[in-house]
Design a protein around this motif. Structure first.
Motif, PDB file in Angstrom:
ATOM      1  N   UNK A   1       0.830  -1.201   0.000  1.00 31.57           N
ATOM      2  CA  UNK A   1       0.000   0.000   0.000  1.00 31.57           C
ATOM      3  C   UNK A   1       0.869   1.258   0.000  1.00 31.57           C
ATOM      4  N   UNK A   2       2.031   1.177   0.660  1.00 30.46           N
ATOM      5  CA  UNK A   2       2.914   2.330   0.787  1.00 30.46           C
ATOM      6  C   UNK A   2       3.446   2.848  -0.530  1.00 30.46           C
ATOM      7  N   UNK A   3       3.576   1.970  -1.524  1.00 31.78           N
ATOM      8  CA  UNK A   3       4.103   2.413  -2.818  1.00 31.78           C
ATOM      9  C   UNK A   3       3.172   3.411  -3.486  1.00 31.78           C
ATOM     10  N   UNK A   4       1.876   3.375  -3.167  1.00 37.90           N
ATOM     11  CA  UNK A   4       0.912   4.307  -3.753  1.00 37.90           C
ATOM     12  C   UNK A   4       0.582   5.457  -2.814  1.00 37.90           C
ATOM     13  N   UNK A   5       1.100   5.419  -1.581  1.00 38.11           N
ATOM     14  CA  UNK A   5       0.710   6.413  -0.578  1.00 38.11           C
ATOM     15  C   UNK A   5       1.236   7.786  -0.972  1.00 38.11           C
ATOM     16  N   UNK A   6       0.420   8.842  -0.828  1.00 35.56           N
ATOM     17  CA  UNK A   6       0.844  10.171  -1.286  1.00 35.56           C
ATOM     18  C   UNK A   6       2.169  10.654  -0.703  1.00 35.56           C
ATOM     19  N   UNK A   7       2.408  10.374   0.590  1.00 41.43           N
ATOM     20  CA  UNK A   7       3.645  10.892   1.175  1.00 41.43           C
ATOM     21  C   UNK A   7       4.870  10.040   0.863  1.00 41.43           C
ATOM     22  N   UNK A   8       4.701   8.926   0.163  1.00 41.63           N
ATOM     23  CA  UNK A   8       5.860   8.162  -0.280  1.00 41.63           C
ATOM     24  C   UNK A   8       6.168   6.969   0.590  1.00 41.63           C
ATOM     25  N   UNK A   9       6.874   6.004  -0.019  1.00 41.39           N
ATOM     26  CA  UNK A   9       7.164   4.743   0.658  1.00 41.39           C
ATOM     27  C   UNK A   9       8.103   4.934   1.838  1.00 41.39           C
TER      28      UNK A   9
ATOM     29  N   UNK B   1      -6.511  -2.651   9.990  1.00 38.79           N
ATOM     30  CA  UNK B   1      -7.474  -1.566   9.885  1.00 38.79           C
ATOM     31  C   UNK B   1      -6.784  -0.305   9.405  1.00 38.79           C
ATOM     32  N   UNK B   2      -5.583  -0.052   9.925  1.00 37.37           N
ATOM     33  CA  UNK B   2      -4.789   1.095   9.516  1.00 37.37           C
ATOM     34  C   UNK B   2      -4.457   1.013   8.031  1.00 37.37           C
ATOM     35  N   UNK B   3      -4.139  -0.190   7.548  1.00 35.91           N
ATOM     36  CA  UNK B   3      -3.831  -0.381   6.124  1.00 35.91           C
ATOM     37  C   UNK B   3      -5.056  -0.039   5.280  1.00 35.91           C
ATOM     38  N   UNK B   4      -6.250  -0.427   5.762  1.00 40.71           N
ATOM     39  CA  UNK B   4      -7.475  -0.098   5.020  1.00 40.71           C
ATOM     40  C   UNK B   4      -7.693   1.407   5.000  1.00 40.71           C
TER      41      UNK B   4
ATOM     42  N   UNK C   1      -7.263   6.657   1.866  1.00 39.13           N
ATOM     43  CA  UNK C   1      -6.607   7.936   1.573  1.00 39.13           C
ATOM     44  C   UNK C   1      -6.104   7.953   0.143  1.00 39.13           C
ATOM     45  N   UNK C   2      -5.534   6.827  -0.294  1.00 39.69           N
ATOM     46  CA  UNK C   2      -5.020   6.747  -1.665  1.00 39.69           C
ATOM     47  C   UNK C   2      -6.156   6.924  -2.664  1.00 39.69           C
ATOM     48  N   UNK C   3      -7.285   6.223  -2.418  1.00 36.40           N
ATOM     49  CA  UNK C   3      -8.415   6.315  -3.340  1.00 36.40           C
ATOM     50  C   UNK C   3      -8.967   7.732  -3.379  1.00 36.40           C
ATOM     51  N   UNK C   4      -9.048   8.379  -2.191  1.00 38.12           N
ATOM     52  CA  UNK C   4      -9.587   9.737  -2.123  1.00 38.12           C
ATOM     53  C   UNK C   4      -8.724  10.702  -2.897  1.00 38.12           C
ATOM     54  N   UNK C   5      -7.427  10.617  -2.687  1.00 38.48           N
ATOM     55  CA  UNK C   5      -6.514  11.532  -3.379  1.00 38.48           C
ATOM     56  C   UNK C   5      -6.613  11.351  -4.890  1.00 38.48           C
TER      57      UNK C   5
ATOM     58  N   UNK D   1       1.911   6.681 -13.973  1.00 39.63           N
ATOM     59  CA  UNK D   1       1.052   6.900 -12.808  1.00 39.63           C
ATOM     60  C   UNK D   1       0.538   8.332 -12.776  1.00 39.63           C
ATOM     61  N   UNK D   2      -0.707   8.501 -12.349  1.00 33.50           N
ATOM     62  CA  UNK D   2      -1.356   9.818 -12.425  1.00 33.50           C
ATOM     63  C   UNK D   2      -0.641  10.867 -11.579  1.00 33.50           C
TER      64      UNK D   2
END
Lengths: 114, 263
Positions: free
Chosen positions: A22-30, A88-91, A96-100, B16-17
């Motif tokens: 999940x972290x690879x897509x997280x806005x603040x970076x891995x 739960x935190x991962x979900x 957050x990723x989907x929202x962004x 990626x977007x």
């Protein structure tokens, strides 16, 4: 002497792999995700009975050398609860990723006000 | 007809977007850049999977045209979201309009449709790298099927099993359409919110069947693989100029009149 924290519980390993995915897509970076999670996973407060209170400091429980993997039941129970909170935190992170993504795409390709 | 409905979904691998692309040598440098599933294609996959979950469809096939390694990752994401199987057409050409162009893609999809015989082809509205939006309409033309582009909602139609009721979103408003299957539908942003492909699902998706074929097999069968549109120049947009602080209203008005020429 092996201790119960020198062996990583399989559930914890699985949780960490989910976090990295999940972290690879997280806005603040891995890197940010990795730092925060490593700190959280190492925090003894998440699983108090895995440590012995010994003169005010936390000391990990010693495991038999011949036992392939054995930890006391209280610790197991608490560990599973902590892993549940972690999942739960991962979900939440996925949310957050989907929202962004939605917000950015809406800004770029959404309906333009006339 | 819905019980046996097969859906073909197009899945494109794009930059990626969230990545800031850099232009170099009149082209976009793709080395070491993060690639992912096109967001509009994700919406198409999500719609297909939801139709399968609500028993409107029986099988969902994901199709990707891309490099040997990257294409399988993209397909695996689509399979993790819920597709049944994948078709990976391998090519080392660039799939971002510079080499593999919409005409080629539509022709490849046409031969796949002739082979698999789906009732519905779901595609993303456009690829965020090329922003063409051409494959949907071109494919519908080649197949002589009805098409609905920019679909913002999709339901079963009123006139029996083989129709779909859709909302089509345009700049001037929303149209309500009913279309007879088989048909091509391209998906807009408001159609649904795609699920995230979690790691356990990705692991399960490794067991799903992916049919790998080289693009040359389509070339031999008559598909035109050459690009016919040449990109002459690629430039970055002009960088934003710094703003000016004005002292009072008079200065603002004179600047608007003389420099910006808007009054």
């Amino acid at each position: 002497q092996r201790t119960n924290i020198s062996i990583m519980h399989p559930l914890v390993r699985d949780l960490y792999k989910r976090v990295i995915w999940v972290g690879k897509d997280y806005p603040q970076g891995l890197d940010y995700v990795r730092d925060k999670w490593k700190k959280a996973l190492r925090n003894p407060h998440n699983c108090p009975s895995c440590y012995n209170q010994h003169n005010g400091s936390v000391v990990p429980i010693v495991v038999d050398d011949d036992a392939s993997y054995k930890i006391p039941t209280d610790c197991e129970r608490e560990l599973r609860k902590a892993v549940g909170k972690g999942r739960h935190m991962v979900r939440e992170m996925e949310g957050i990723i989907q929202l962004k993504k939605y917000r950015t795409m809406n800004k770029r390709y959404g309906k333009k006000k006339r | 007809i819905f019980q046996k409905m097969k859906i073909l979904v197009g899945v494109k691998r794009v930059v990626d977007y969230a990545v800031r692309v850099r232009v170099a040598n009149n082209t976009i440098d793709l080395s070491n850049i993060k690639m992912s599933l096109n967001p509009f294609c994700e919406i198409a996959v999500e719609q297909a999977v939801r139709m399968k979950e609500s028993k409107m469809a029986s099988e969902v096939i994901a199709v990707n045209i891309g490099p040997a390694k990257g294409g399988t990752e993209t397909l695996r994401t689509a399979l993790a979201m819920g597709c049944d199987r994948g078709i990976h057409i391998t090519t080392e050409q660039r799939t971002d309009f510079l080499e593999v162009q919409p005409r080629t893609v539509s022709q490849i999809f046409k031969s796949l449709v002739d082979e698999e015989e789906p009732s519905l082809v779901l595609l993303g509205k456009q690829g965020i790298d090329s922003d063409c939006g051409q494959v949907g309409p071109m494919l519908a033309g080649l197949l002589n099927w009805p098409q609905v582009t920019f679909a913002a909602s999709l339901e079963q139609g009123d006139d029996g099993d083989s129709t779909l009721k859709l909302d089509r979103e345009t700049d001037s408003g929303t149209e309500q359409l009913q279309v007879q299957l088989p048909s091509v539908v391209t998906c807009d942003l408001r159609l649904n919110e795609p699920r995230y492909a979690t790691l356990p699902n990705i692991m399960k998706a490794k067991k799903k069947k992916v049919d790998v074929r080289d693009i040359s097999t389509f070339g031999d069968a008559g598909v035109d693989l050459e690009p016919h549109l040449q990109v002459l120049e690629i430039t970055e947009p002009p960088s934003r100029q710094a703003g000016i602080v004005v002292q009072d209203v008079d200065e603002l008005v004179s600047k608007l009149k003389d420099e910006a020429k808007v009054i």
